[in-house]
Design a protein around this motif. Structure first.
Motif, mmCIF file in Angstrom:
data_model
loop_
_atom_site.group_PDB
_atom_site.id
_atom_site.type_symbol
_atom_site.label_atom_id
_atom_site.label_comp_id
_atom_site.label_asym_id
_atom_site.label_seq_id
_atom_site.Cartn_x
_atom_site.Cartn_y
_atom_site.Cartn_z
ATOM 1 N N GLU A 77 55.143 90.287 -0.012
ATOM 2 C CA GLU A 77 55.734 90.203 -1.052
ATOM 3 C C GLU A 77 55.706 91.884 -1.701
ATOM 4 O O GLU A 77 56.672 92.553 -2.238
ATOM 5 C CB GLU A 77 55.204 89.469 -2.522
ATOM 6 N N LEU A 78 54.512 92.211 -1.773
ATOM 7 C CA LEU A 78 54.211 93.603 -2.280
ATOM 8 C C LEU A 78 55.315 94.635 -0.784
ATOM 9 O O LEU A 78 55.709 95.463 -1.730
ATOM 10 C CB LEU A 78 52.284 94.020 -2.516
ATOM 11 N N ILE A 79 55.014 94.442 -0.106
ATOM 12 C CA ILE A 79 56.465 95.064 1.618
ATOM 13 C C ILE A 79 57.303 95.213 1.020
ATOM 14 O O ILE A 79 57.987 96.584 0.759
ATOM 15 C CB ILE A 79 55.891 95.048 2.821
ATOM 16 N N LYS A 80 57.754 94.147 0.185
ATOM 17 C CA LYS A 80 59.333 93.127 0.022
ATOM 18 C C LYS A 80 59.581 94.349 -1.625
ATOM 19 O O LYS A 80 61.052 94.891 -1.667
ATOM 20 C CB LYS A 80 59.890 92.347 0.035
ATOM 21 N N GLY A 81 59.330 94.669 -2.616
ATOM 22 C CA GLY A 81 58.381 95.613 -3.691
ATOM 23 C C GLY A 81 59.285 96.545 -3.174
ATOM 24 O O GLY A 81 59.513 97.056 -5.033
ATOM 25 N N GLN A 82 59.362 97.587 -2.349
ATOM 26 C CA GLN A 82 59.250 98.624 -2.360
ATOM 27 C C GLN A 82 60.655 98.932 -1.596
ATOM 28 O O GLN A 82 62.157 98.536 -1.772
ATOM 29 C CB GLN A 82 58.471 99.361 -1.313
ATOM 30 N N ASP A 83 61.000 100.226 -1.696
ATOM 31 C CA ASP A 83 62.200 100.958 -1.401
ATOM 32 C C ASP A 83 62.506 100.154 0.065
ATOM 33 O O ASP A 83 61.879 100.428 1.079
ATOM 34 C CB ASP A 83 62.255 102.423 -1.556
ATOM 35 N N PRO A 84 64.044 99.906 0.001
ATOM 36 C CA PRO A 84 64.003 99.215 1.742
ATOM 37 C C PRO A 84 63.839 100.622 2.939
ATOM 38 O O PRO A 84 63.769 99.991 4.268
ATOM 39 C CB PRO A 84 64.585 98.770 1.326
ATOM 40 N N GLN A 85 63.817 101.663 2.257
ATOM 41 C CA GLN A 85 63.851 102.887 3.299
ATOM 42 C C GLN A 85 62.723 103.346 3.171
ATOM 43 O O GLN A 85 62.395 104.344 4.222
ATOM 44 C CB GLN A 85 65.525 103.579 2.852
ATOM 45 N N SER A 86 61.868 102.602 2.978
ATOM 46 C CA SER A 86 60.823 103.797 2.684
ATOM 47 C C SER A 86 59.760 102.063 3.768
ATOM 48 O O SER A 86 59.799 101.619 4.199
ATOM 49 C CB SER A 86 59.752 103.032 1.801
ATOM 50 N N ASN A 87 58.589 103.561 4.309
ATOM 51 C CA ASN A 87 57.757 103.007 5.155
ATOM 52 C C ASN A 87 57.171 101.760 4.423
ATOM 53 O O ASN A 87 56.239 101.623 3.461
ATOM 54 C CB ASN A 87 56.839 104.487 6.168
ATOM 55 N N VAL A 88 56.191 100.404 6.019
ATOM 56 C CA VAL A 88 55.725 99.896 5.362
ATOM 57 C C VAL A 88 54.397 100.040 5.520
ATOM 58 O O VAL A 88 53.452 99.608 4.292
ATOM 59 C CB VAL A 88 55.774 98.515 6.632
ATOM 60 N N TRP A 89 54.064 100.553 5.969
ATOM 61 C CA TRP A 89 52.609 101.309 5.976
ATOM 62 C C TRP A 89 52.267 102.754 5.834
ATOM 63 O O TRP A 89 52.911 103.274 5.902
ATOM 64 C CB TRP A 89 51.553 101.612 7.619
ATOM 65 N N PRO A 90 50.945 102.929 4.491
ATOM 66 C CA PRO A 90 51.230 104.410 3.932
ATOM 67 C C PRO A 90 50.172 105.528 4.492
ATOM 68 O O PRO A 90 49.042 106.054 4.101
ATOM 69 C CB PRO A 90 49.936 103.329 2.669
#
Length: 411
Positions: A291-304
């Protein structure tokens, strides 16, 4: 009695006026719709050539960029001395060139350049298919004596087939000696393959990462182990490629999914397919992280982090935990996850094959090696193994409540 004549007359007149107004409005609306359709058609006629021109320009620019990269390879001009070679970017069409990915094309060009250089040093050119077959076979003997790995032979034959298509349509018929040389080389020197990474060894690495508050870096190798996905593919995932569970029965629709190759991205999988997905049916308590991942920009990378960073970190931790003798690379987690699931009885051979998107049984045998993962587990130091067991037992509280366990001190 009442006289209804005038009223009937007025009603008939009003109905006639209403009908006339309706017809007028319908005609006007039809006219407006027709004009709108004509405007759309004109707009399409104007925009279509521009769109085609943009597409053609982009293709031309992409072709020029790839050709420039290929021409930067040392010795590229040597290929021009062999008339039967179809040069990428000149004699080879754009779509034909795009039938394989550019990194593979670059490897093909480098290998054929090396072969052509070897031929020129011996003042040899290709006079016929039989002569080419003899030269390739002799060149493979040369590479074998130089200590090159056996996978070079298969790549060389594939490179020649791609760059010399007029001669080499059927390798078994056109290059019989070379094909036999490939078989002989593989028998003498079996291709090196990555060995499976044991589960407890992975748990020890995850424990060390979480001890240093690297939670996302800890989840990445665990996800590779659970999903059998290639590390480079998994590291490129975007947020929109993580799919929420749909409403429905939990056993059918209640799992998170990773869409590895969405058709919109125009990036093929290794097997040349789109929309290959993998279901996350592992630890259910990872829902909060998803859910934290899905709260980011859809085009951003999953992994930091970048792939080379996490790969170097994983290898260094394996060494610090006394597991330098293991195949401490992220790609070994594919082999480890498949082998572990079969050995533990979690999945059947058919389920593992489907989950790994392996088309042939030979690919499954290459990744799933239950005997080797048992042998690799025996190489893990006793202190590291016990530490891995502790981490595996408390995995949920480690990720959910951030409990940490100090790694063992190994020399």
């Amino acid at each position: 009695g009442c006289q209804w004549g005038p009223l009937d007359s007025s009603l008939s007149v009003s109905a006639a006026h209403l009908k006339a107004a309706t017809n007028t409005f319908a005609a006007a609306f039809s006219m407006v719709g027709l004009l709108f359709a004509l405007m759309l058609a004109l707009l399409w006629l104007v925009q279509a050539p521009r769109k085609e021109a943009r597409i053609a320009r982009r293709r031309s620019e992409a072709k020029v960029r790839q050709m420039q990269k290929l021409q930067e390879i040392q010795g590229f001009k040597i290929l021009q001395k062999f008339e039967h070679i179809i040069l990428p970017g000149s004699s080879m069409g754009y779509l034909e060139q795009r039938s394989i990915q550019f990194p593979c094309l670059k490897v093909y060009v480098i290998m054929v350049i090396a072969f052509c250089q070897w031929c020129l040093e011996r003042e040899q050119t290709w006079r016929s298919k039989a002569h080419l077959d003899s030269l390739v076979s002799d060149y493979m003997d040369h590479l074998y004596l130089q200590g090159e790995p056996s996978h070079v032979a298969g790549k060389l034959v594939s490179a020649l087939k791609f760059l010399v298509p007029k001669w080499l349509s059927n390798l078994r018929v056109d290059l019989p000696k070379s094909v036999s040389s490939v078989k002989g080389w593989n028998k003498l020197c079996p291709p090196k393959q990555r060995l499976p990474f044991p589960f407890l060894a992975l748990m020890a690495v995850i424990g060390s990462l979480t001890y240093n508050a690297l939670m996302w870096e800890a989840f990445f190798p665990l996800a590779l182990f659970r999903t059998y996905v290639r590390p480079d593919v998994f590291c490129r995932l975007k947020v929109h490629q993580l799919i929420r569970p749909a409403s429905g029965p939990v056993e059918v629709m209640g799992h998170w999914l990773f869409n590895l190759n969405p058709v919109e991205s125009s990036i093929l999988s290794k097997t040349g397919l789109y929309d290959q997905a993998v279901v996350w049916d592992g630890e259910s308590w990872w829902k909060e992280y998803f859910e934290l991942i899905k709260g980011q920009d859809p085009q951003s990378n999953v992994w930091p982090f970048k792939y080379r960073e996490i790969a170097a970190l994983f290898t260094r931790l394996c060494s610090l935990l006394g597991m330098a003798t293991l195949n401490g690379c992220l790609y070994a987690l594919q082999h480890g996850g498949a082998s572990h699931d079969i050995l533990s009885g979690k999945r059947s051979l058919a389920d593992v094959k489907l989950r790994g998107h392996w088309v042939s049984d030979s690919s499954l045998r290459r990744y799933a090696k239950v005997a080797r993962i048992t042998a690799e587990a025996a190489k893990v130091p006793e202190a590291t193994r016990k530490y891995g067991m502790t981490v595996a037992k408390h995995l949920k509280v480690i990720f959910c409540k951030h409990m940490v366990f100090k790694p063992p001190s190994l020399k």
